[in-house]
Design a protein around this motif. Structure first.
Motif, PDB file in Angstrom:
ATOM      1  N   LEU A 253       0.794  -1.325   0.093  1.00 54.61           N
ATOM      2  CA  LEU A 253      -0.025  -0.027   0.141  1.00 54.61           C
ATOM      3  C   LEU A 253       0.826   1.127   0.078  1.00 54.61           C
ATOM      4  CD1 LEU A 253      -2.876   1.345   0.329  1.00 54.61           C
ATOM      5  CD2 LEU A 253      -2.497   1.329   2.940  1.00 54.61           C
ATOM      6  N   ILE A 254       1.890   1.211   0.770  1.00 53.59           N
ATOM      7  CA  ILE A 254       2.864   2.459   1.041  1.00 53.59           C
ATOM      8  C   ILE A 254       3.607   2.666  -0.531  1.00 53.59           C
ATOM      9  CG2 ILE A 254       5.103   3.344   2.060  1.00 53.59           C
ATOM     10  CD1 ILE A 254       3.986   1.999   4.742  1.00 53.59           C
ATOM     11  N   GLU A 255       3.880   1.602  -1.024  1.00 54.74           N
ATOM     12  CA  GLU A 255       4.670   1.572  -2.266  1.00 54.74           C
ATOM     13  C   GLU A 255       3.838   2.449  -3.523  1.00 54.74           C
ATOM     14  OE1 GLU A 255       7.354  -0.881  -5.554  1.00 54.74           O
ATOM     15  OE2 GLU A 255       6.376  -2.184  -3.579  1.00 54.74           O
ATOM     16  N   LEU A 256       2.565   1.791  -3.413  1.00 54.96           N
ATOM     17  CA  LEU A 256       1.372   1.962  -4.354  1.00 54.96           C
ATOM     18  C   LEU A 256       1.256   3.630  -3.998  1.00 54.96           C
ATOM     19  CD1 LEU A 256      -0.636   1.488  -6.477  1.00 54.96           C
ATOM     20  CD2 LEU A 256      -2.207   0.702  -4.835  1.00 54.96           C
ATOM     21  N   LEU A 257       0.804   3.784  -3.118  1.00 54.11           N
ATOM     22  CA  LEU A 257       0.402   5.142  -2.866  1.00 54.11           C
ATOM     23  C   LEU A 257       1.442   6.347  -3.252  1.00 54.11           C
ATOM     24  CD1 LEU A 257      -1.901   4.936   0.604  1.00 54.11           C
ATOM     25  CD2 LEU A 257      -2.530   5.513  -1.939  1.00 54.11           C
ATOM     26  N   GLY A 258       2.850   5.826  -2.656  1.00 52.74           N
ATOM     27  CA  GLY A 258       3.786   6.656  -2.864  1.00 52.74           C
ATOM     28  C   GLY A 258       4.013   7.079  -4.179  1.00 52.74           C
ATOM     29  N   ASN A 259       3.953   5.921  -5.349  1.00 50.60           N
ATOM     30  CA  ASN A 259       4.025   6.436  -6.638  1.00 50.60           C
ATOM     31  C   ASN A 259       2.913   7.010  -7.284  1.00 50.60           C
ATOM     32  OD1 ASN A 259       6.340   4.607  -7.111  1.00 50.60           O
ATOM     33  ND2 ASN A 259       5.393   2.781  -7.224  1.00 50.60           N
ATOM     34  N   LEU A 260       1.573   6.888  -6.769  1.00 48.41           N
ATOM     35  CA  LEU A 260       0.399   7.628  -7.289  1.00 48.41           C
ATOM     36  C   LEU A 260       0.506   9.115  -6.855  1.00 48.41           C
ATOM     37  CD1 LEU A 260      -2.361   5.012  -6.612  1.00 48.41           C
ATOM     38  CD2 LEU A 260      -1.254   5.561  -8.838  1.00 48.41           C
ATOM     39  N   ILE A 261       0.996   9.322  -5.702  1.00 47.99           N
ATOM     40  CA  ILE A 261       1.130  10.729  -5.230  1.00 47.99           C
ATOM     41  C   ILE A 261       2.133  11.484  -6.126  1.00 47.99           C
ATOM     42  CG2 ILE A 261       2.023  12.148  -3.414  1.00 47.99           C
ATOM     43  CD1 ILE A 261       0.660  10.104  -1.395  1.00 47.99           C
ATOM     44  N   LYS A 262       3.211  10.737  -6.427  1.00 48.88           N
ATOM     45  CA  LYS A 262       4.354  11.453  -7.357  1.00 48.88           C
ATOM     46  C   LYS A 262       3.566  11.502  -8.606  1.00 48.88           C
ATOM     47  CE  LYS A 262       8.511   9.374  -5.069  1.00 48.88           C
ATOM     48  NZ  LYS A 262       9.750   8.340  -5.218  1.00 48.88           N
ATOM     49  N   ALA A 264       0.801  12.443  -9.330  1.00 47.09           N
ATOM     50  CA  ALA A 264      -0.378  13.695  -9.374  1.00 47.09           C
ATOM     51  C   ALA A 264       0.766  14.736  -8.933  1.00 47.09           C
ATOM     52  CB  ALA A 264      -1.244  13.259  -8.000  1.00 47.09           C
ATOM     53  N   GLY A 265       1.913  14.786  -8.893  1.00 43.69           N
ATOM     54  CA  GLY A 265       2.580  15.897  -8.802  1.00 43.69           C
ATOM     55  C   GLY A 265       2.910  16.585  -7.260  1.00 43.69           C
ATOM     56  N   ASN A 266       2.614  15.560  -6.440  1.00 44.45           N
ATOM     57  CA  ASN A 266       2.684  15.882  -5.073  1.00 44.45           C
ATOM     58  C   ASN A 266       1.997  16.917  -4.656  1.00 44.45           C
ATOM     59  OD1 ASN A 266       5.108  13.949  -4.270  1.00 44.45           O
ATOM     60  ND2 ASN A 266       6.467  15.143  -5.520  1.00 44.45           N
ATOM     61  N   ILE A 267       0.707  17.036  -4.921  1.00 47.76           N
ATOM     62  CA  ILE A 267      -0.220  17.938  -4.768  1.00 47.76           C
ATOM     63  C   ILE A 267      -0.889  17.315  -3.401  1.00 47.76           C
ATOM     64  CG2 ILE A 267      -0.825  18.686  -7.048  1.00 47.76           C
ATOM     65  CD1 ILE A 267      -3.177  17.015  -6.849  1.00 47.76           C
ATOM     66  N   ASN A 268      -1.496  18.323  -2.793  1.00 46.98           N
ATOM     67  CA  ASN A 268      -2.196  17.866  -1.514  1.00 46.98           C
ATOM     68  C   ASN A 268      -3.393  16.980  -1.905  1.00 46.98           C
ATOM     69  OD1 ASN A 268      -1.024  19.261   0.108  1.00 46.98           O
ATOM     70  ND2 ASN A 268      -2.187  21.265   0.337  1.00 46.98           N
ATOM     71  N   ASN A 298       2.203  -0.878  13.460  1.00 45.42           N
ATOM     72  CA  ASN A 298       2.132   0.630  13.967  1.00 45.42           C
ATOM     73  C   ASN A 298       2.895   1.588  13.241  1.00 45.42           C
ATOM     74  OD1 ASN A 298       3.692   2.718  15.898  1.00 45.42           O
ATOM     75  ND2 ASN A 298       1.436   2.551  16.455  1.00 45.42           N
ATOM     76  N   ARG A 299       4.136   1.048  12.745  1.00 42.03           N
ATOM     77  CA  ARG A 299       5.213   1.747  12.110  1.00 42.03           C
ATOM     78  C   ARG A 299       4.579   1.848  10.598  1.00 42.03           C
ATOM     79  NH1 ARG A 299       8.462  -0.262   8.319  1.00 42.03           N
ATOM     80  NH2 ARG A 299       8.536  -2.263   9.023  1.00 42.03           N
ATOM     81  N   LEU A 300       3.925   0.842   9.867  1.00 46.42           N
ATOM     82  CA  LEU A 300       3.509   1.160   8.566  1.00 46.42           C
ATOM     83  C   LEU A 300       2.258   2.022   8.646  1.00 46.42           C
ATOM     84  CD1 LEU A 300       4.094  -2.841   7.662  1.00 46.42           C
ATOM     85  CD2 LEU A 300       5.382  -0.721   6.772  1.00 46.42           C
ATOM     86  N   ILE A 301       1.310   1.844   9.469  1.00 43.83           N
ATOM     87  CA  ILE A 301       0.294   2.759   9.473  1.00 43.83           C
ATOM     88  C   ILE A 301       0.691   4.069   9.691  1.00 43.83           C
ATOM     89  CG2 ILE A 301      -1.825   3.516  10.971  1.00 43.83           C
ATOM     90  CD1 ILE A 301      -2.183   0.619  11.678  1.00 43.83           C
ATOM     91  N   ARG A 302       1.620   4.527  10.463  1.00 38.14           N
ATOM     92  CA  ARG A 302       1.934   5.791  10.582  1.00 38.14           C
ATOM     93  C   ARG A 302       2.777   6.342   9.332  1.00 38.14           C
ATOM     94  NH1 ARG A 302       5.051   5.111  16.318  1.00 38.14           N
ATOM     95  NH2 ARG A 302       6.010   7.127  15.970  1.00 38.14           N
ATOM     96  N   GLU A 303       3.565   5.268   8.818  1.00 39.41           N
ATOM     97  CA  GLU A 303       4.443   5.665   7.310  1.00 39.41           C
ATOM     98  C   GLU A 303       3.211   6.037   6.243  1.00 39.41           C
ATOM     99  OE1 GLU A 303       7.247   2.761   6.628  1.00 39.41           O
ATOM    100  OE2 GLU A 303       8.571   3.194   8.313  1.00 39.41           O
ATOM    101  N   THR A 304       2.383   5.229   6.232  1.00 40.41           N
ATOM    102  CA  THR A 304       1.108   5.488   5.292  1.00 40.41           C
ATOM    103  C   THR A 304       0.649   6.976   5.566  1.00 40.41           C
ATOM    104  OG1 THR A 304       0.463   3.333   5.141  1.00 40.41           O
ATOM    105  CG2 THR A 304      -1.001   4.860   4.696  1.00 40.41           C
ATOM    106  N   LEU A 305       0.310   7.365   6.824  1.00 40.02           N
ATOM    107  CA  LEU A 305      -0.140   8.638   7.046  1.00 40.02           C
ATOM    108  C   LEU A 305       0.889   9.748   6.733  1.00 40.02           C
ATOM    109  CD1 LEU A 305      -1.650   8.220  10.473  1.00 40.02           C
ATOM    110  CD2 LEU A 305      -2.976   9.069   8.642  1.00 40.02           C
ATOM    111  N   MET A 306       2.102   9.402   6.824  1.00 36.20           N
ATOM    112  CA  MET A 306       3.444  10.274   6.625  1.00 36.20           C
ATOM    113  C   MET A 306       3.360  10.712   5.095  1.00 36.20           C
ATOM    114  SD  MET A 306       4.869  11.792   9.152  1.00 36.20           S
ATOM    115  CE  MET A 306       6.805  12.043   8.769  1.00 36.20           C
ATOM    116  N   LEU A 307       2.755   9.937   4.178  1.00 36.95           N
ATOM    117  CA  LEU A 307       2.449  10.228   2.826  1.00 36.95           C
ATOM    118  C   LEU A 307       1.844  11.296   2.311  1.00 36.95           C
ATOM    119  CD1 LEU A 307       2.145   6.473   1.274  1.00 36.95           C
ATOM    120  CD2 LEU A 307       4.389   7.880   1.348  1.00 36.95           C
TER     121      LEU A 307
END
Length: 879
Positions: A253-262, A264-268, A298-307
């Motif tokens: 999930l973190i890998e996927l969302l990280g790529n999709l946010i990039k 999208a141009g790192n917009i809010n 716990n770490r992975l949930i928080r890292e997801t939020l940090m994206l």
């Protein structure tokens, strides 16, 4: 034809009523009702005469008048600050919420008060979150406290619909740790949020290009089935993901969302993360003192939020102990803040038709509670069998169904038969059997149950003269028909009872429709209730951890439970018998051991205490970051696992404005003698000052012997000499004495002068009279308590449920108030001939030796308000 027409009118009326109420929530219910009637007069064009319409409106007025009465309690909200005011329900796009609301009305036929509760509580949550249409970053953490099996999923489903309405782009649901629960949640959200192909909410209003939600997960495939780098516009679409709390899943999930946010141009991209069962797997159990890194989930949930720059985390749980003990100062550069609900805590009101711990146990400790017990103790044979199985290889010991388990199977046959006779033919019916976490044990148990149940069914269908049928008939009369009559009398209910021939005739019809399933990771069985919507699924579910949390057992009536734990949260979540059972609550039974029943009862009291504290604090303008919620302790049980309790601190136990009473009694003669001697000693000292308080109409026939202006030293002396039952922490004399001494100090200078009230009993034809001599005070009658406790006999203690009846603590107050004006010690000389004390042998009760109970009604002590109860989070710096 008339019924069809009436149903059509009612459905249209409710839909219109709901729509008007949603579009303008400033209108009173009466105004909404009047407007709806006016619209229906012009809208309803079917062939109904004026008299019919007026009668229907009258019925609806009664129904809607009822829901305004039922829905009294409001959600309890603790917030770090008042909402910024960005969320205005009637000014926002309401497409998804209104569609969901109409779906609940038209398709699920939910009561209006339930829908209103979801609407109001989700508004409370949403206004606590950040504004997704603002460009400013936000990071909000909160917790929603519900009840076990109370409809938390419906609540966060409503929240997700509203979140998409106001501009949140991504909703991620963390749905437990098992595939079954994730799939169950995915199917539910596809029906009630997405609504593709005109299904679910889509059948109410179709999706269009401006109101369309994409799901990157399906019922069959978790997020791991999605490519890590797909071409997808995360910033331009509304996206839903339902994932389980699993290392591989969350890393993907973190890998996927990280790529999709990039992409999208790192917009809010504002995100809301719903953590279902937030106390499970999400808690960081690392040791900060040793410099350990946060634990994986716990770490992975928080890292997801940090994206995300704009993020809201909302945990949902019925057992918040672990969440309230998260370190408030836990933070790392890579993972950001921990998941402590720093910004808000929302307590959901108890739904009107919900049956929780209060319905199964006497959580309020009310002596007037005459409901028959729904808890039956298992036999020594059953307990010895399951206690002997210490490891999975010992599954061979299960070679037959023990006696009480067989009775539970018979009870299930009876319960389904009665539900069918009551017109609940298409409802689901489930039985829970939970005795071990070992799957091999579960498999062996399922095999012997299948064989035994098949014999039962065959005897019911083909051999009416068999011993099994005789036992079922006897069980029905003793356990069901009798207790239903008692329940009706005690609760003013109107549950229908039937003759044995009626029940038996129906039982022969339905017996063959019941299946036995094994629910664990090694089994292919699955509870697919949705496939049996028309006829209802009848199932006996044998399992372990998979039955312990999240997974809903529809129509659960009979529970056979022998899986003890000494942790509050685990034990409460294992209580799958809580839920919406008002239409058949009298048929529900819990078969368990004495110790487990006692632990559940304590837990029921602990949850009652927790919610009582919420009620008291809701108007104090206090938030979770500056007030550590107190939780009732137990001498043997823990709030949660040791690893989650690193931040626990023992807090001062505050009895301000509380009533505490003895309800558990020893079976040892020495204890009764010691308490009798202590009482006589006190009476000797205060007897010259005792005055008889004559009974009056207000207080019934009970007579009181009252001594005023008693010094606190005599009270403390009495409590020191009185011995409470060892595990009775709520009325522990040590904690009460400590509280009194603290309040006597120069800091408070309170509780110096007391009243002592000796309660005299009244005659009762159902219990032999017992007089008593308390030194110089002779009583003609002792107090009858515990006579309805026949079905709740413990082997090592006496439980009278409660000793204080009605409003006894206020019997001499001049004003009508819940609080008392002075501290009062009530002494209850108890009648030893009741059912509760029948187990006590060898004491030789007589007028000079009887059971003595006490209760203390404490006045409100505002000065001590910050020195609250039990256990708390020591990382919260209180203001």
């Amino acid at each position: 034809m008339k019924d069809l027409l009436k149903n059509k009118y009612f459905n249209q009326f409710k839909a219109q009523y709901n729509l008007i109420k949603s579009l303008n929530n400033t209108l009173s219910n009466e105004d909404v009702f009047t407007k709806t009637c006016s619209i229906m007069d012009s809208l309803f064009d079917e062939n109904a005469d004026d008299k019919q319409l007026e009668n229907w409106k009258l019925e609806l007025q009664i129904e809607y008048g009822e829901f305004t009465t039922i829905y009294k309690k409001k959600p309890i909200a603790f917030r770090i600050k008042e909402p910024e005011g960005w969320y205005k329900p009637n000014e926002n796009n309401r497409f998804f919420w209104l569609r969901y609301q109409q779906y609940l009305v038209q398709k699920k036929n939910w009561d209006q008060n339930v829908i209103d509760t979801i609407d109001e509580t989700t508004d409370e949550v949403l206004c606590s979150l950040g504004n997704p249409k603002n460009t400013a970053p936000f990071d909000v953490r909160g917790l929603v406290l519900g009840y076990v099996q109370s409809g938390k999923t419906a609540n966060f489903t409503g929240l997700i619909n509203k979140a998409f309405d106001v501009g949140y782009k991504v909703a991620i649901v963390l749905s437990g740790i098992h595939n079954d629960l994730r799939t169950q949640t995915q199917i539910r959200l596809e029906e009630e949020v997405i609504g593709h192909s005109n299904r679910g909410v889509g059948s109410i209003v179709k999706n269009d290009k401006n109101n369309f939600i994409h799901s990157l997960t399906t019922a069959r495939h978790d997020i791991t089935g999605t490519p890590s780098n797909p071409s997808y516009n995360l910033g331009g679409n509304k996206t839903l993901l339902v994932v389980k709390k699993n290392k591989d899943v969350l890393e993907h999930l973190i890998e996927l969302l990280g790529n999709l946010i990039k992409q999208a141009g790192n917009i809010n991209i504002p995100v809301i993360i719903i953590d279902d069962e937030a106390d499970q797997a999400s808690i960081d159990t690392s040791d900060k003192a040793k410099g350990e890194d946060p634990k994986t989930i716990n770490r992975l949930i928080r890292e997801t939020l940090m994206l995300f720059n704009q993020k809201a985390y909302v945990g949902y749980t019925a057992t918040p102990f672990a969440n309230l003990l998260i370190g408030t100062n836990n933070q790392t550069d890579q993972q950001g803040q921990d998941l402590y609900p720093k910004d808000f805590l929302i307590g959901l009101p108890k739904p009107g038709d919900y049956c929780g711990p209060d319905e199964f146990f006497n959580a309020a400790e009310d002596a007037d509670d005459q409901r028959p017990s729904l808890v039956n103790f298992i036999s020594g044979e059953d307990e010895e069998l399951f206690k002997s199985i210490k490891k999975k290889e010992e599954h061979y010991k299960i070679d037959k169904v023990p006696s009480t388990l067989k009775e539970a199977l018979m009870s299930f046959l009876i319960a389904i038969s009665i539900r069918h006779l009551r017109g609940q033919e298409s409802d689901h019916n489930s039985m829970l059997i939970h005795t071990s976490r070992f799957t091999l044990v579960q498999t062996s148990l399922k095999e012997v149950i299948e064989e035994e149940f098949l014999n039962l069914v065959n005897n019911v269908r083909y051999t009416p003269s068999s011993k099994d049928v005789y036992l079922i008939k006897t069980l029905y009369i003793r356990e069901f028909r009798f207790k239903t009559s008692q329940w009706n009398k005690a609760t003013k209910s109107s549950y229908k009872t039937f003759s044995w021939p009626e029940v038996y005739s129906k039982m022969k019809e339905i017996a063959k429709s019941i299946s036995v399933m094994e629910l664990n990771g090694d089994s292919e069985d699955a509870l697919e209730y949705h496939k049996y919507k028309e006829e209802g699924l009848n199932v006996i579910a044998v399992g372990g951890d998979k039955l312990s949390r999240g997974l809903t057992l529809e129509g659960l009536s009979i529970s056979y439970y022998y899986r003890n734990t000494l942790m509050y949260d685990t034990l409460m979540q294992m209580g799958r018998w809580f839920g919406y059972r008002k239409s058949y609550l009298d048929l529900c039974r819990i078969y368990t051991s004495e110790d487990i029943a006692s632990n559940f009862e304590h837990l029921a009291v602990a949850m009652y205490s927790l919610r009582t504290e919420f009620e008291k604090m809701k108007n104090e303008k206090i938030s979770p970051i500056d007030y550590a919620v107190r939780m009732l302790a137990h001498p043997k049980m823990m709030l949660t696992s040791n690893l989650k309790m690193r931040n626990v601190q023992t807090a001062f136990q505050n009895y301000s404005d509380q009533l505490h009473q003895t309800r558990l009694f020893s079976i040892e003669k020495d204890v009764y003698k010691k308490n009798m001697d202590s009482t006589v000693n006190l009476i000797n000292k205060i007897h010259p000052f005792l005055q008889i308080h004559q009974p009056d109409k207000k207080n019934g026939r009970t007579q009181y012997h009252v001594a005023s202006n008693v010094s606190v030293e005599l009270i403390i002396e009495y409590l020191k000499n009185y011995k409470t039952y060892d595990s009775s922490t709520k009325s522990s004399t040590d904690s009460i004495i400590n509280y009194i001494k603290v309040l006597n100090s120069e800091k408070y200078n309170e509780l110096r002068i007391w009243k002592v009230i000796v309660v005299e009993g009244i005659s009762n034809s159902s219990v032999p009279n017992q007089n008593a001599d308390l030194g110089p005070l002779a009583l003609s009658h002792t107090v009858i308590r515990g006579n309805s406790a026949k079905q709740r006999m413990f082997s090592d203690r006496v439980d009278v449920k409660a000793i204080v009846a009605g409003n006894q603590k206020n019997f001499d107050e001049e004003i009508n108030t819940e609080s008392v004006s002075v501290p009062k010690l009530f002494i209850y000389p108890l009648n030893p001939h009741t059912n509760a004390f029948s187990r006590v042998k060898g004491v030789g009760f007589n007028k000079d030796l009887i059971p003595i109970g006490f209760a203390i009604a404490f006045p409100r002590t505002p000065k001590s308000a910050n020195e609250q109860i039990y256990l708390k989070n020591n990382t919260v710096i209180e203001k």
